[in-house]
Design an enzyme around this catalytic site. Structure first.
Site, mmCIF file in Angstrom:
data_model
loop_
_atom_site.group_PDB
_atom_site.id
_atom_site.type_symbol
_atom_site.label_atom_id
_atom_site.label_comp_id
_atom_site.label_asym_id
_atom_site.label_seq_id
_atom_site.Cartn_x
_atom_site.Cartn_y
_atom_site.Cartn_z
ATOM 1 N N TRP A 1 101.116 -35.397 44.839
ATOM 2 C CA TRP A 1 101.090 -34.440 45.955
ATOM 3 C C TRP A 1 100.781 -35.129 47.289
ATOM 4 O O TRP A 1 100.734 -34.473 48.321
ATOM 5 C CB TRP A 1 100.031 -33.349 45.692
ATOM 6 C CG TRP A 1 98.715 -33.908 45.296
ATOM 7 C CD1 TRP A 1 97.767 -34.429 46.124
ATOM 8 C CD2 TRP A 1 98.207 -34.050 43.972
ATOM 9 N NE1 TRP A 1 96.698 -34.888 45.403
ATOM 10 C CE2 TRP A 1 96.925 -34.653 44.074
ATOM 11 C CE3 TRP A 1 98.684 -33.720 42.710
ATOM 12 C CZ2 TRP A 1 96.146 -34.937 42.963
ATOM 13 C CZ3 TRP A 1 97.898 -34.004 41.609
ATOM 14 C CH2 TRP A 1 96.653 -34.599 41.728
ATOM 15 N N GLU B 1 95.252 -28.553 45.204
ATOM 16 C CA GLU B 1 93.867 -28.406 45.662
ATOM 17 C C GLU B 1 93.057 -27.491 44.748
ATOM 18 O O GLU B 1 91.887 -27.740 44.500
ATOM 19 C CB GLU B 1 93.814 -27.896 47.115
ATOM 20 C CG GLU B 1 94.240 -28.934 48.139
ATOM 21 C CD GLU B 1 93.386 -30.200 48.088
ATOM 22 O OE1 GLU B 1 92.208 -30.120 47.735
ATOM 23 O OE2 GLU B 1 93.918 -31.287 48.391
ATOM 24 N N LEU C 1 90.951 -26.910 31.282
ATOM 25 C CA LEU C 1 90.592 -27.345 32.641
ATOM 26 C C LEU C 1 89.256 -26.738 33.091
ATOM 27 O O LEU C 1 88.602 -27.258 33.983
ATOM 28 C CB LEU C 1 91.717 -26.939 33.600
ATOM 29 C CG LEU C 1 91.931 -27.722 34.882
ATOM 30 C CD1 LEU C 1 91.918 -29.203 34.652
ATOM 31 C CD2 LEU C 1 93.255 -27.317 35.521
ATOM 32 N N TYR D 1 86.411 -26.219 52.413
ATOM 33 C CA TYR D 1 87.043 -27.507 52.096
ATOM 34 C C TYR D 1 88.526 -27.322 51.778
ATOM 35 O O TYR D 1 89.399 -28.003 52.341
ATOM 36 C CB TYR D 1 86.338 -28.207 50.903
ATOM 37 C CG TYR D 1 87.261 -29.257 50.331
ATOM 38 C CD1 TYR D 1 87.415 -30.480 50.971
ATOM 39 C CD2 TYR D 1 88.076 -28.977 49.225
ATOM 40 C CE1 TYR D 1 88.323 -31.421 50.523
ATOM 41 C CE2 TYR D 1 89.000 -29.906 48.766
ATOM 42 C CZ TYR D 1 89.126 -31.126 49.417
ATOM 43 O OH TYR D 1 90.039 -32.031 48.984
ATOM 44 N N ASP E 1 84.266 -33.216 51.491
ATOM 45 C CA ASP E 1 83.981 -33.106 50.056
ATOM 46 C C ASP E 1 82.974 -34.200 49.683
ATOM 47 O O ASP E 1 82.468 -34.901 50.575
ATOM 48 C CB ASP E 1 85.273 -33.213 49.222
ATOM 49 C CG ASP E 1 85.842 -34.621 49.211
ATOM 50 O OD1 ASP E 1 85.413 -35.458 50.035
ATOM 51 O OD2 ASP E 1 86.718 -34.901 48.369
ATOM 52 N N CYS F 1 78.710 -50.974 59.119
ATOM 53 C CA CYS F 1 78.184 -49.910 58.252
ATOM 54 C C CYS F 1 76.657 -49.854 58.342
ATOM 55 O O CYS F 1 75.968 -50.826 57.997
ATOM 56 C CB CYS F 1 78.621 -50.165 56.806
ATOM 57 S SG CYS F 1 77.804 -49.049 55.646
HETATM 58 S S1 SF4 Z 1 79.862 -51.326 53.373
HETATM 59 FE FE1 SF4 Z 1 79.248 -49.225 53.784
HETATM 60 S S2 SF4 Z 1 81.140 -48.080 53.977
HETATM 61 FE FE2 SF4 Z 1 81.619 -50.017 52.984
HETATM 62 S S3 SF4 Z 1 81.521 -49.586 50.788
HETATM 63 FE FE3 SF4 Z 1 79.517 -50.367 51.400
HETATM 64 S S4 SF4 Z 1 78.345 -48.528 51.879
HETATM 65 FE FE4 SF4 Z 1 80.487 -47.906 51.849
#
Ligand code: SF4
Length: 351
Positions: A28, A41, A84, A124, A142, A211
């Site tokens: 999909w 969905e 399901l 969602y 989600d 990150c």
């Molecule tokens: S660096 Fe950060 S964004 Fe990347 S996989 Fe690790 S936790 Fe997730």
């Protein structure tokens, strides 16, 4: 880097990863037919992609259009859905198909608000359909998206709190790509499913350098949840009573999660019981013979573990069980049963 700068960097690099490295294939993906997007969905709510795939293909084959689904009998749709779980989805699937086919001339609503009015659709699912099928700018949120956002932006508000949900939704709305909201939504969900997994692959992550969780060594602590789910358990003892090659069964008409599905004679308990003593207690006065007892089977639902034990019982031809129909193994094979019973019958077919 400013907050806005870091958001732009996130979206740009996520989309780059999507173009160059995302190989997650799903039938999909890129689909624009709202019927197929909606069907996928609904199937994927509370279901893993690997399991949902088989059901999606079966439904599309049997019901290629919303009109064909709208005309289907409830028993046929339930049988196709069997295994399901969460059968309210299946009931809403049929109800929605009938609303669209009969009241709206087969035309699917094309706005987030219009989609949200349909049975069984929450924020969602409405955002997913609006963005995938109609390219509307609505960010999906989600489990995968919560995890990615919580880690990258180091947001430690609980994702199941009112304040947390609002902050995460605001953040998701700010990040969505104006040029291709559908592709962006799919990309962030795929990223959460394949790279930033519960046990993430930070070593090969293209977002690692910015990150927040990785830089502050909090990857395993995020996302946070406020509530712990209390798990309960219930025991179902099913009596499979046969009479001249036919079996007693009935359709559940209550308002519970198995409404509309079929079952054998059921004795429910909050804990394990001795099946032989139970047989003596429940069916003592009747001329029945206990011929077999299964091992304990288990099905884990979100909040409850259902344990099932099947007692095979033989009944003389002259005896009748009130409130139950009789059906051959062949007839029963066309009926839909809750997942626990269907799995048992698949491993131990009736003859
Ligand atoms: S660096 Fe950060 S964004 Fe990347 S996989 Fe690790 S936790 Fe997730």
């Amino acid at each position: 880097m400013t907050d806005k700068g870091s958001q732009k960097w996130f979206t740009r690099n996520l989309l780059k990863w999507n173009r160059e490295k995302n190989h997650r294939a799903m039938p999909w993906k890129g689909e624009k037919d709202p019927y197929k997007v909606w069907l996928s969905e609904i199937i994927l709510q509370q279901t893993r992609v690997e399991q949902g795939l088989e059901y999606y293909n079966k439904f599309i084959l049997k019901f290629p259009t919303i009109h064909s689904l709208a005309k289907a009998k409830e028993d046929t749709v339930f049988k196709l859905w069997e295994g399901l779980g969460y059968y309210s989805r299946c009931r809403n699937l049929l109800k929605t198909a009938q609303i669209i086919a009969k009241e709206r001339g087969g035309v699917f609503p094309d706005t987030y608000e219009g989609i949200l009015e349909l049975p069984g659709i929450g924020p969602y699912t409405a955002a997913a359909i609006a963005s995938f099928a109609f390219n509307r700018k609505h960010a999906v949120l989600d489990g995968n998206v919560f995890r990615v956002l919580s880690r990258f932006f180091a947001i430690d508000l609980p994702i199941d709190s009112g304040q947390g949900k609002k902050i995460f939704q605001d953040k998701a709305n700010q990040l969505i790509d104006e040029g291709g909201p559908g592709a962006y939504n799919q990309a962030i969900m795929d990223f959460g499913a394949t790279v930033c997994k519960p046990l993430p692959d930070c070593g090969s992550c293209p977002l690692r350098s910015r990150c927040g969780a990785f830089q502050s060594d909090r990857v395993v602590d995020l996302p946070r949840k406020a509530k712990r789910i209390e798990k309960k358990s219930v025991w179902h003892y099913y009596f499979i009573i046969s009479k001249n090659g036919k079996y007693h069964y009935r359709k559940r008409e209550d308002s519970g999660i198995w409404k509309g599905l079929h079952e054998f004679i059921l004795f429910e308990s909050s804990g394990p019981l001795n099946p032989e003593l139970l047989f003596d207690k429940v069916l003592r006065a009747k001329p029945l013979e206990l011929i077999g007892i299964s091992d304990v089977r288990k099905q884990q639902l979100t909040h409850i573990a259902v344990h099932g034990v099947f007692l095979h019982v033989k009944m003389p031809a002259f005896f009748r069980m009130e409130g139950y129909q009789l059906g051959t193994a062949e007839e029963l094979a066309k009926k839909a049963f809750p997942r626990l019973i269907a799995a048992y019958l698949s491993d131990n077919p009736l003859h």
